[in-house]
Design a protein around this motif. Structure first.
Motif, mmCIF file in Angstrom:
data_model
loop_
_atom_site.group_PDB
_atom_site.id
_atom_site.type_symbol
_atom_site.label_atom_id
_atom_site.label_comp_id
_atom_site.label_asym_id
_atom_site.label_seq_id
_atom_site.Cartn_x
_atom_site.Cartn_y
_atom_site.Cartn_z
ATOM 1 N N CYS A 1 0.834 -1.210 0.000
ATOM 2 C CA CYS A 1 0.000 0.000 0.000
ATOM 3 C C CYS A 1 0.865 1.256 0.000
ATOM 4 O O CYS A 1 0.567 2.229 -0.705
ATOM 5 C CB CYS A 1 -0.948 -0.009 1.200
ATOM 6 S SG CYS A 1 -2.367 -1.101 1.012
ATOM 7 N N LEU B 1 -4.681 2.609 3.714
ATOM 8 C CA LEU B 1 -4.960 1.314 4.342
ATOM 9 C C LEU B 1 -5.752 1.510 5.633
ATOM 10 O O LEU B 1 -5.376 2.292 6.497
ATOM 11 C CB LEU B 1 -3.643 0.587 4.646
ATOM 12 C CG LEU B 1 -3.746 -0.789 5.323
ATOM 13 C CD1 LEU B 1 -4.471 -1.787 4.436
ATOM 14 C CD2 LEU B 1 -2.340 -1.310 5.670
ATOM 15 N N ALA C 1 -3.419 -5.056 -3.968
ATOM 16 C CA ALA C 1 -2.456 -3.950 -3.881
ATOM 17 C C ALA C 1 -1.345 -4.100 -4.913
ATOM 18 O O ALA C 1 -0.935 -3.114 -5.541
ATOM 19 C CB ALA C 1 -1.871 -3.885 -2.478
#
Length: 344
Positions: free
Chosen positions: A97, A104, A316
Motif C-alpha cells: 500500500c 490502508l 495492492a
C-alpha cells in the motif's frame, strides 16, 4: 437489508471503445488493459475515468474452529498479533500500500482479543470470534446482519472522503475453512475440491481438513444466503459481504483480492447479482479453490503470481496495472491528434 445496485449502462460503451481504438496502436494491442479501461469507464460513466483516494480495507476476525487446531497450523492468537503488525506497518500489505499510495484501513470485525482502543484500529467488533461450526451455526442471524451493516457503513464513510476505488482484504486464522464451506454452499462444487492448504498445511493436514469440513457441510441445513453465511461464519467475511454490496451501490470500482475475499463476494452475489458489474478481479490466488470461483463467475484475474497470503496483497500488487489502464485511456494520443495515418 436492501442495496440498490444498478447494472452498468451500455449507453457510452461505443464511445469508449472508439476512444480506445483511436489510440496510436493496433486494434486490441493493449490486451487486457483495454478491457479494464472499458470497465472502469463504464463504472464511472465517463470516457475520462480517474482513480481517487484508492483505499484498501482489511477486516480481521477469529473463527471458533481455530481454537481446536484441527484445520489450521497457526494458533488463533496469530490473528490479533497480525492486527498489531498491520497497525505498526510491518506486514506485506503495509509495504504494498505504501509503494502504490493506497490508503490502508484496519478493522476489528470480531477478533478474540481486547485491543483497548488501539490507535488506528476501526472498532467494529461483533463478538470475540465466532462459535465452532462443528457444533452448530458459527453466528446468529442477527450477528450476520449486523456484520453486513457495519461493513456497508465503513465503506460509506470512506466514500465520503472522495474515494471511488476500494479493495478488501482479511485476516483470520481458520478463514480458508470458512471460505471453502461458503464456496461449496454457493457454487455447488464438492467441498473436497474447495479445500486447500490455507496457511501451509501438510498433505495429511489437508486430508484431515477435508474430512472435518465435509462433516460440517453435511450437517448444515441452512438454505438462504444469510443462513449459509451465518452457519459457516467469519465476521470478517460477513463484513466484507456488506462492504462489497455498499461499494457497488455507490458505483465505486471494487478491487477483488483472493480466495477469502471472493468467498464473501459469492455471498454478496447471491444477495444481489449486479454487484459483479463493479468488480475487477486483481489476482488468481494460489489457494486451490480460487480459480474455480473465477470460473464460476466467468472472470479473468489480472495477475497470477501464486500468491496466497490474503490481507488484500494481490489487490495492492496489481493496482499499478489498473493505473496503467486508466493512464493510456486518458493520456495516450489518438491517430488524429498525433497526425499519424490510421491504417484501419
Amino acid at each position: 437489508m436492501q442495496f440498490n445496485i444498478t447494472p452498468l449502462s451500455d449507453s457510452i460503451v461505443q464511445s469508449i471503445k472508439h476512444k480506445i481504438d483511436s489510440k496510436t496502436k493496433p486494434l486490441g494491442a493493449l490486451g487486457m488493459l483495454e478491457t479494464i479501461a472499458l470497465k472502469v469507464a463504464r463504472i464511472q460513466e465517463t470516457d475520462s475515468p480517474s482513480l481517487k483516494n484508492p483505499t484498501l480495507v482489511v477486516f480481521a476476525g477469529d473463527h471458533g474452529i481455530a481454537k481446536e487446531g484441527q484445520v489450521n497450523p497457526y494458533p488463533q492468537s496469530v490473528t490479533a498479533q497480525m492486527v498489531y503488525n498491520f497497525l505498526e506497518g510491518g506486514a506485506a500489505i503495509n509495504s504494498f500500500c505504501k509503494q502504490n499510495s493506497i490508503d490502508l484501513k484496519i478493522v476489528d470485525a470480531g477478533v478474540n482479543h481486547n485491543f483497548k482502543n488501539a490507535p488506528g484500529l476501526i472498532d467494529a467488533k461483533i463478538e470475540y470470534g465466532t462459535r465452532n461450526y462443528q457444533q452448530g451455526p458459527a453466528m446468529q442471524l442477527d450477528q450476520g446482519y449486523a456484520a453486513i451493516a457495519k461493513g456497508a457503513t465503513i465503506v460509506s464513510t470512506i466514500y465520503k472522503t472522495g474515494c471511488n476505488c476500494i479493495g478488501f482484504g482479511e485476516m483470520g486464522i481458520g478463514n480458508t475453512s470458512s471460505a471453502a464451506l461458503l464456496m461449496a454452499a454457493f457454487t455447488g462444487i464438492p467441498i473436497k475440491d474447495c479445500v486447500g492448504a490455507g496457511t501451509g498445511l501438510s498433505s495429511s493436514g489437508i486430508a484431515q481438513k477435508k474430512e472435518i469440513l465435509a462433516r460440517v457441510f453435511k450437517g448444515c441445513t441452512a438454505t438462504s444466503p444469510i443462513e449459509k453465511l451465518a452457519y459457516f461464519g467469519g465476521f470478517e467475511i460477513a463484513m466484507m459481504t456488506g462492504a462489497f454490496l455498499r461499494a457497488a451501490e455507490l458505483k465505486m470500482t471494487v478491487l477483488v483480492d483472493g480466495f477469502i475475499a471472493s468467498s464473501a463476494l459469492l455471498v454478496a452475489h447471491a444477495l444481489h447479482k449486479n454487484v459483479l458489474d463493479y468488480c475487477i478481479f486483481m489476482h488468481n490466488s494460489g489457494e486451490q479453490g480460487h480459480h474455480k470461483i473465477l470460473e464460476y463467475f466467468r472472470q479473468n484475474a489480472i495477475l497470477d503470481l501464486g500468491m496466497r497470503l490474503g490481507e488484500g496483497t494481490g489487490a495492492a500488487v496489481a493496482f499499478p496495472i489498473l493505473q496503467s489502464a486508466i493512464g493510456f485511456l486518458n493520456d495516450m494520443a489518438s491517430f488524429e491528434t498525433a497526425q499519424i495515418d490510421n491504417p484501419m
